[in-house]
Design a protein around this motif. Sequence first.
Motif, PDB file in Angstrom:
ATOM      1  N   HIS A  68       1.127  -0.828   0.016  1.00 34.67           N
ATOM      2  CA  HIS A  68      -0.186   0.152  -0.101  1.00 34.67           C
ATOM      3  C   HIS A  68       1.174   1.343   0.167  1.00 34.67           C
ATOM      4  N   ASP A  69       0.689   2.655  -0.275  1.00 39.69           N
ATOM      5  CA  ASP A  69       0.643   3.588  -0.249  1.00 39.69           C
ATOM      6  C   ASP A  69       0.794   4.328   0.674  1.00 39.69           C
ATOM      7  N   GLY A  70      -0.439   4.012   1.654  1.00 37.07           N
ATOM      8  CA  GLY A  70      -1.200   4.573   2.709  1.00 37.07           C
ATOM      9  C   GLY A  70      -2.711   4.871   2.175  1.00 37.07           C
ATOM     10  N   HIS A  71      -2.877   5.014   1.592  1.00 32.18           N
ATOM     11  CA  HIS A  71      -4.574   5.422   0.806  1.00 32.18           C
ATOM     12  C   HIS A  71      -5.049   3.779   0.449  1.00 32.18           C
ATOM     13  N   ARG A  72      -3.967   3.373  -0.815  1.00 33.13           N
ATOM     14  CA  ARG A  72      -4.732   2.565  -1.534  1.00 33.13           C
ATOM     15  C   ARG A  72      -3.622   1.315  -1.434  1.00 33.13           C
ATOM     16  N   GLY A  73      -4.481   0.325  -1.426  1.00 33.57           N
ATOM     17  CA  GLY A  73      -3.803  -0.345  -1.380  1.00 33.57           C
ATOM     18  C   GLY A  73      -3.947  -2.008  -2.583  1.00 33.57           C
ATOM     19  N   TRP A  74      -2.696  -2.054  -2.814  1.00 32.64           N
ATOM     20  CA  TRP A  74      -2.613  -3.146  -4.394  1.00 32.64           C
ATOM     21  C   TRP A  74      -2.258  -4.800  -4.146  1.00 32.64           C
ATOM     22  N   VAL A  75      -3.024  -5.622  -4.784  1.00 25.76           N
ATOM     23  CA  VAL A  75      -2.799  -6.605  -4.459  1.00 25.76           C
ATOM     24  C   VAL A  75      -1.925  -7.154  -6.335  1.00 25.76           C
ATOM     25  N   TYR A  76      -1.206  -7.880  -6.179  1.00 20.35           N
ATOM     26  CA  TYR A  76      -0.402  -8.562  -7.121  1.00 20.35           C
ATOM     27  C   TYR A  76      -0.237 -10.074  -7.049  1.00 20.35           C
ATOM     28  N   TYR A  77       0.502 -10.818  -7.957  1.00 18.53           N
ATOM     29  CA  TYR A  77       0.723 -12.107  -8.227  1.00 18.53           C
ATOM     30  C   TYR A  77      -0.379 -13.224  -7.345  1.00 18.53           C
ATOM     31  N   LEU A  78      -1.678 -12.506  -7.424  1.00 20.71           N
ATOM     32  CA  LEU A  78      -2.739 -13.414  -6.453  1.00 20.71           C
ATOM     33  C   LEU A  78      -2.054 -14.874  -8.025  1.00 20.71           C
ATOM     34  N   ALA A  79      -1.867 -16.157  -7.006  1.00 17.62           N
ATOM     35  CA  ALA A  79      -1.538 -17.258  -8.219  1.00 17.62           C
ATOM     36  C   ALA A  79      -2.143 -18.548  -6.631  1.00 17.62           C
ATOM     37  N   VAL A  80      -2.609 -19.778  -7.832  1.00 17.24           N
ATOM     38  CA  VAL A  80      -3.287 -20.549  -7.129  1.00 17.24           C
ATOM     39  C   VAL A  80      -2.661 -22.119  -8.223  1.00 17.24           C
TER      40      VAL A  80
END
Length: 153
Positions: A68-80
């Motif tokens: 996160h940057d303090g305000h926006r959280g980010w999701v990457y590399y979701l893998a199953v």
Amino acid sequence: MVIEELGRDDRSCAEAVALWRACGLTRPWNDPMPDLVRALEGPSSTVLVARDRAAGEAQVTGTVMVGHDGHRGWVYYLAVAPDRRGHGLGRELMAAAETWLAERGVPKIQLMIRAGNASVRAFYEALGYADQEVIVMGRSFDQSLNAARSAGN
């Protein structure tokens, strides 16, 4: 199934990157290992991994990178892992990423989906995510990477 923060153990990091490759999340011009290392070393990011310890396995079966940057959280590399899909692990990993961000007071979560990836878009829509009607733009500071990406390598 246990979801926990990834340690800096070389074997686990290599397993996470191998999973990302097996799931088609990587691109030839972007080595994912530095992304993983930066996430683990950063003060506002991590990589969460799923392991089936109850069955005696310690192997990484799922991942999600979150920051996160303090305000926006980010999701990457979701893998199953392909042989583990369809049993709710992706949902569990996203819930863990959301919890990780909420515990840090981050009010919003975002992610990017490659254009044309309808099945992934449907997955996130089923979780309540919606198109935010923004365009994401970027460029690399490494000109050789820009050239490789333009060439499609």
